[in-house]
Structure formats: C-alpha cells, structure tokens
Design a protein around this motif. Structure first.
Motif, PDB file in Angstrom:
ATOM      1  N   SER A  23       0.810  -1.222   0.000  1.00 23.45           N
ATOM      2  CA  SER A  23       0.000   0.000   0.000  1.00 23.45           C
ATOM      3  C   SER A  23       0.838   1.264   0.000  1.00 23.45           C
ATOM      4  O   SER A  23       0.369   2.314  -0.448  1.00 23.45           O
ATOM      5  CB  SER A  23      -0.949   0.006   1.206  1.00 23.45           C
ATOM      6  OG  SER A  23      -0.240  -0.063   2.428  1.00 23.45           O
ATOM      7  N   ILE A  24       2.074   1.201   0.521  1.00 22.84           N
ATOM      8  CA  ILE A  24       2.960   2.370   0.478  1.00 22.84           C
ATOM      9  C   ILE A  24       4.330   1.941  -0.036  1.00 22.84           C
ATOM     10  O   ILE A  24       4.706   0.768   0.065  1.00 22.84           O
ATOM     11  CB  ILE A  24       3.098   3.053   1.860  1.00 22.84           C
ATOM     12  CG1 ILE A  24       3.644   2.074   2.907  1.00 22.84           C
ATOM     13  CG2 ILE A  24       1.767   3.638   2.302  1.00 22.84           C
ATOM     14  CD1 ILE A  24       3.934   2.731   4.242  1.00 22.84           C
ATOM     15  N   GLY A  25       5.073   2.884  -0.573  1.00 22.76           N
ATOM     16  CA  GLY A  25       6.390   2.599  -1.116  1.00 22.76           C
ATOM     17  C   GLY A  25       7.458   2.502  -0.039  1.00 22.76           C
ATOM     18  O   GLY A  25       7.286   2.985   1.085  1.00 22.76           O
ATOM     19  N   SER A  26       8.590   1.878  -0.404  1.00 22.17           N
ATOM     20  CA  SER A  26       9.706   1.748   0.543  1.00 22.17           C
ATOM     21  C   SER A  26      10.934   1.251  -0.209  1.00 22.17           C
ATOM     22  O   SER A  26      10.851   0.823  -1.366  1.00 22.17           O
ATOM     23  CB  SER A  26       9.370   0.749   1.649  1.00 22.17           C
ATOM     24  OG  SER A  26       9.348  -0.573   1.145  1.00 22.17           O
ATOM     25  N   HIS A  92       7.295   1.040  -5.157  1.00 22.15           N
ATOM     26  CA  HIS A  92       6.743   2.380  -5.090  1.00 22.15           C
ATOM     27  C   HIS A  92       5.358   2.463  -4.466  1.00 22.15           C
ATOM     28  O   HIS A  92       4.739   3.529  -4.470  1.00 22.15           O
ATOM     29  CB  HIS A  92       6.710   2.989  -6.495  1.00 22.15           C
ATOM     30  CG  HIS A  92       8.068   3.138  -7.101  1.00 22.15           C
ATOM     31  ND1 HIS A  92       8.980   4.062  -6.642  1.00 22.15           N
ATOM     32  CD2 HIS A  92       8.691   2.451  -8.104  1.00 22.15           C
ATOM     33  CE1 HIS A  92      10.106   3.962  -7.341  1.00 22.15           C
ATOM     34  NE2 HIS A  92       9.956   2.992  -8.234  1.00 22.15           N
ATOM     35  N   GLY A  93       4.864   1.374  -3.902  1.00 21.61           N
ATOM     36  CA  GLY A  93       3.528   1.378  -3.330  1.00 21.61           C
ATOM     37  C   GLY A  93       2.475   1.048  -4.359  1.00 21.61           C
ATOM     38  O   GLY A  93       2.651   1.283  -5.557  1.00 21.61           O
ATOM     39  N   THR A 180      -3.079   7.504  -1.575  1.00 27.35           N
ATOM     40  CA  THR A 180      -2.008   7.832  -2.515  1.00 27.35           C
ATOM     41  C   THR A 180      -2.403   9.009  -3.403  1.00 27.35           C
ATOM     42  O   THR A 180      -1.592   9.905  -3.675  1.00 27.35           O
ATOM     43  CB  THR A 180      -1.665   6.609  -3.381  1.00 27.35           C
ATOM     44  OG1 THR A 180      -1.163   5.560  -2.533  1.00 27.35           O
ATOM     45  CG2 THR A 180      -0.614   6.938  -4.423  1.00 27.35           C
ATOM     46  N   HIS A 183      -1.722  12.106  -1.898  1.00 28.25           N
ATOM     47  CA  HIS A 183      -0.306  12.260  -1.566  1.00 28.25           C
ATOM     48  C   HIS A 183      -0.028  12.003  -0.087  1.00 28.25           C
ATOM     49  O   HIS A 183       0.889  12.575   0.492  1.00 28.25           O
ATOM     50  CB  HIS A 183       0.212  13.650  -1.981  1.00 28.25           C
ATOM     51  CG  HIS A 183      -0.053  13.975  -3.418  1.00 28.25           C
ATOM     52  ND1 HIS A 183       0.623  13.354  -4.448  1.00 28.25           N
ATOM     53  CD2 HIS A 183      -0.947  14.826  -3.986  1.00 28.25           C
ATOM     54  CE1 HIS A 183       0.166  13.821  -5.600  1.00 28.25           C
ATOM     55  NE2 HIS A 183      -0.787  14.706  -5.350  1.00 28.25           N
ATOM     56  N   ARG A 185       1.479   9.453   1.964  1.00 23.52           N
ATOM     57  CA  ARG A 185       2.343   8.305   1.695  1.00 23.52           C
ATOM     58  C   ARG A 185       2.931   7.689   2.957  1.00 23.52           C
ATOM     59  O   ARG A 185       3.819   6.849   2.866  1.00 23.52           O
ATOM     60  CB  ARG A 185       3.460   8.727   0.740  1.00 23.52           C
ATOM     61  CG  ARG A 185       2.932   9.370  -0.543  1.00 23.52           C
ATOM     62  CD  ARG A 185       4.012   9.585  -1.584  1.00 23.52           C
ATOM     63  NE  ARG A 185       3.525  10.339  -2.720  1.00 23.52           N
ATOM     64  CZ  ARG A 185       2.803   9.830  -3.726  1.00 23.52           C
ATOM     65  NH1 ARG A 185       2.488   8.559  -3.713  1.00 23.52           N
ATOM     66  NH2 ARG A 185       2.409  10.600  -4.730  1.00 23.52           N
ATOM     67  N   ASN A 186       2.439   8.133   4.117  1.00 21.02           N
ATOM     68  CA  ASN A 186       2.970   7.581   5.357  1.00 21.02           C
ATOM     69  C   ASN A 186       1.931   6.752   6.110  1.00 21.02           C
ATOM     70  O   ASN A 186       2.116   6.433   7.276  1.00 21.02           O
ATOM     71  CB  ASN A 186       3.474   8.711   6.265  1.00 21.02           C
ATOM     72  CG  ASN A 186       2.383   9.710   6.606  1.00 21.02           C
ATOM     73  OD1 ASN A 186       1.297   9.665   6.034  1.00 21.02           O
ATOM     74  ND2 ASN A 186       2.676  10.616   7.527  1.00 21.02           N
ATOM     75  N   TRP A 370      -1.001  15.350   7.741  1.00 21.59           N
ATOM     76  CA  TRP A 370      -1.011  15.880   6.393  1.00 21.59           C
ATOM     77  C   TRP A 370      -2.088  16.957   6.299  1.00 21.59           C
ATOM     78  O   TRP A 370      -2.899  17.144   7.203  1.00 21.59           O
ATOM     79  CB  TRP A 370      -1.312  14.787   5.371  1.00 21.59           C
ATOM     80  CG  TRP A 370      -2.596  14.072   5.677  1.00 21.59           C
ATOM     81  CD1 TRP A 370      -3.853  14.482   5.368  1.00 21.59           C
ATOM     82  CD2 TRP A 370      -2.740  12.848   6.385  1.00 21.59           C
ATOM     83  NE1 TRP A 370      -4.768  13.579   5.832  1.00 21.59           N
ATOM     84  CE2 TRP A 370      -4.119  12.562   6.457  1.00 21.59           C
ATOM     85  CE3 TRP A 370      -1.838  11.949   6.955  1.00 21.59           C
ATOM     86  CZ2 TRP A 370      -4.617  11.433   7.076  1.00 21.59           C
ATOM     87  CZ3 TRP A 370      -2.341  10.823   7.575  1.00 21.59           C
ATOM     88  CH2 TRP A 370      -3.707  10.589   7.632  1.00 21.59           C
TER      89      TRP A 370
END
Length: 372
Positions: A23-26, A92-93, A180, A183, A185-186, A370
C-alpha cells in the motif's frame, strides 16, 4: 490467517510464489512466515522477494534473497512466526510483489488464508526463477503472514478487521489508492479479513467445528491487529455473520443478542484504546434478496441489522463511523444493495462498492499528519 485441516493441502519439494499488494512505497522490506496453526515444525529452505510480473512470473532483475538471522533457511516451530532480516528492496507502493518460498520437505498447509490470495505452486526450488512454467494456481496465501515495508518516522498502519464483504469489495485497496491520490504516503493499509468471520464465536460450520472460517475477532485481535507493525488505527466491519449465520450456516446454539454484540464491540474498543489505537466501525450493509446463503435474509435478521447499525451510529463509543449501509444501499429499497454496488449475490459489495466504502471513510479520523 486461518487454520485448515492437514488433509487440505500437502507440499513436498515445492516452491510457493505468493503475490501480494503493497500500500505504500519503501526501499527496505521484511516478510513474516507463519506456522501459527501447524502441528509440526515448518522447514523453510529459502525465501526470495521480487516485483511480480504477469501470472507466475517476476520482473527480471528485481529478485532479492531474504535471510533469517543471516541464514537462508529456518525451522519454524508449531505455533510460531518467523520474521526475516531487513533487506534492500525498492517498490513504489500499490505494487504487486511476489514472495517465493521453497519447502524442501513434506509439509501440511495448515496455516493459510481461505477464499483469498494468489499463489503459484511449482516443483523443486525455483525461488529465483523468472518464470514458473506449468505452475498450479492456488486461491490462497499459505504460510505468508505479511510483508513489512520501511516507513517514515511518522508512518502508521490502518488495519481492516473484517469478513468476506471486505475480501470481495477490496475496500482496503481502494482506501490505499485514495490515500495515494491525496499524496498521503505515510499511512499503510493492511487487511486481515477472513471469510465467514464473526465477532464473537470461533470457526464452526453447519455440521460442527470447521476451522476454515477462522477465529473470532475477539480471539485474534492481539495477533492480527496488535501484531501489525506500526498499527495506529483499526476499522472494524463485522456482525452480519453473527446475526444471520446461526441456524442457517453456523450452529443454532450460537445465536447472539444485540446485548452480546454490543458487549463484544465494547471489548474491541477497550482493547484498542488500551494500546493507544483509534477504532472505527462500519455499519452493516444490506442483504435483502440474498440467495447465496439461504436463511440469512429474514425479517428478524433485518431488524437485528437495523438495530445494530443504530447503535453503531449513535452510541458515540467508536472513534469514528464508516456508514457502509448508507453508502451502499438502494435509496428506493434500503434493505437491498444498490445494483451498481452488488457483486451479484445481493450480499457482498463488488469493487465499485469497495470504492464507495473507501470514499465514506473520513480521513480526518486518522492522526493529522497531512493537509487534507
């Protein structure tokens, strides 16, 4: 995850390539392999992770071997979970990744998922192979408990704690896509939904105990919610199987009252708050006209659904309410799903319904890291 009888599946000198979505990038990753319901030690010969390609393939050049305490192999005792060492792995999620597990010996598939998952089974050790020609597709995720990604210091996890309506509608994926798009992303989203699951009673079937339907939410809360890295928020969507299942699908002796359900929800609320988590609840969506589960759609069950929804909406005991009933029902026939949200059985929402549920979630109920 859910326990399955040992006769359900046997693996011997085989590779399982399990495809899951992040679900999120890393740029760092760990995986969890579970032998939670196993009756014997689970021997893992090797585990690799890669970006998933089409079918059983992986994207060339993305394969990464994983270790456990520096070793490629590990023995996992019955009832235990193994966490891999952290490894460099960029994704990239909203990305499909493939976790390939080699099982060198003979093992019973006693710890898996039910009615969900995409796995490909092939002979021999093929964890690094780009393609798995002749692989057999399985609709489950044997032994794979999770893919943990690195997150920023202010990262957090939302856990969807639910039943098959979540599996079919895939609203956790839709929520991740919505975050996403904004924006955000955390904030990762994890689904631990189980088909046929209930709030109060552990797995059982029409003719007696049946472990495929999983442990109740009250039973598995510590493992499946508190056990998720970074968990800060829980969204619960449960209750229909408790209301409509006994006597129709589950034993009639497991009939529950409104007071029973409220007491169960209050336990979830207390346990979540004790650990500093927020907990939201979804109202129960309509089941009018359902044919897939005979005995579910009755006037008595509808009255119980309406009463439970009223308590969820008005009690003020949850940190937020996701009004799935309002989002999904037909305004002209409020006991039924709106046709565009109906998967076809007049009970489970489809993917469009999942997106409607995701839109109904008030993002302000999450910690404000956010600008909305």
């Amino acid at each position: 995850m859910t326990p399955l009888p040992s006769s359900i599946a046997q693996y011997s000198n085989q590779t399982l390539r399990e495809v899951v979505r992040t679900s999120i990038g890393s740029d760092r990753v760990r995986v969890r392999i579970a032998n939670t319901f196993g009756s014997a030690t689970l021997h893992i010969g090797s585990v690799h992770i890669a970006l998933a390609g089409s079918g059983s393939s992986i994207v060339p050049g993305t394969d990464q071997s994983l270790t456990f305490g520096g070793s490629e192999s590990i023995n996992i005792p019955a009832g235990a979970v193994a966490l891999s060492d952290a490894a460099d792995f960029r994704q990239h999620g909203l990305t499909d990744v493939a976790v390939s597990i080699y099982l060198p010996g003979t093992v019973a598939g006693e710890t898996t998922t039910f009615f969900q998952g995409t796995t490909f089974r092939a002979s021999g050790n093929q964890v690094a192979a780009v393609n798995l020609p002749g692989a057999t597709a399985l609709g489950e995720w044997p032994f794979l408990f999770g893919v943990d990604v690195s997150a920023p210091d202010d990262g957090a996890t939302v856990v969807a704690f639910a039943d098959s309506a979540t599996i079919v509608s895939q609203w956790p994926n839709a929520l991740a896509e919505r975050l996403t798009a904004k924006h955000i992303r955390n904030l990762g989203v994890v689904s631990v939904a189980l088909a046929g699951n209930r709030l109060l009673h552990n797995s059982a079937g029409p003719s007696g105990p049946d472990p495929r339907w999983g442990q109740s939410l009250l039973t598995r809360f510590d493992r499946d919610v508190l056990g998720q890295p970074g968990v800060k928020h829980v969204i619960v969507w449960i209750g229909l199987n408790d209301i409509a299942g006994p006597g129709a699908f589950f034993p009639a002796s497991e009939v529950v009252s409104q007071a029973d359900l409220i007491a169960g929800f209050r336990q979830l609320i207390a346990r979540a708050h004790e650990q500093g988590l927020t907990i939201q609840a979804c109202t129960i969506s309509p089941m009018g006209g359902n044919t897939s589960l005979p005995g579910f759609d009755t006037p008595e069950h509808e009255a119980a659904r309406v009463a439970l929804n009223h308590w969820i909406r008005t009690s003020g005991e949850f940190d937020g309410v996701v009004d799935a009933d309002l989002a999904l029902r037909d305004p002209a026939a409020p006991t039924r799903l709106l046709s565009i949200y109906d998967s076809g059985d007049h009970l489970h929402p489809n993917l469009a319904g999942g997106r409607a549920i995701a839109r109904a979630i008030d993002l302000r109920r999450f910690e404000s890291r956010w600008s909305d």
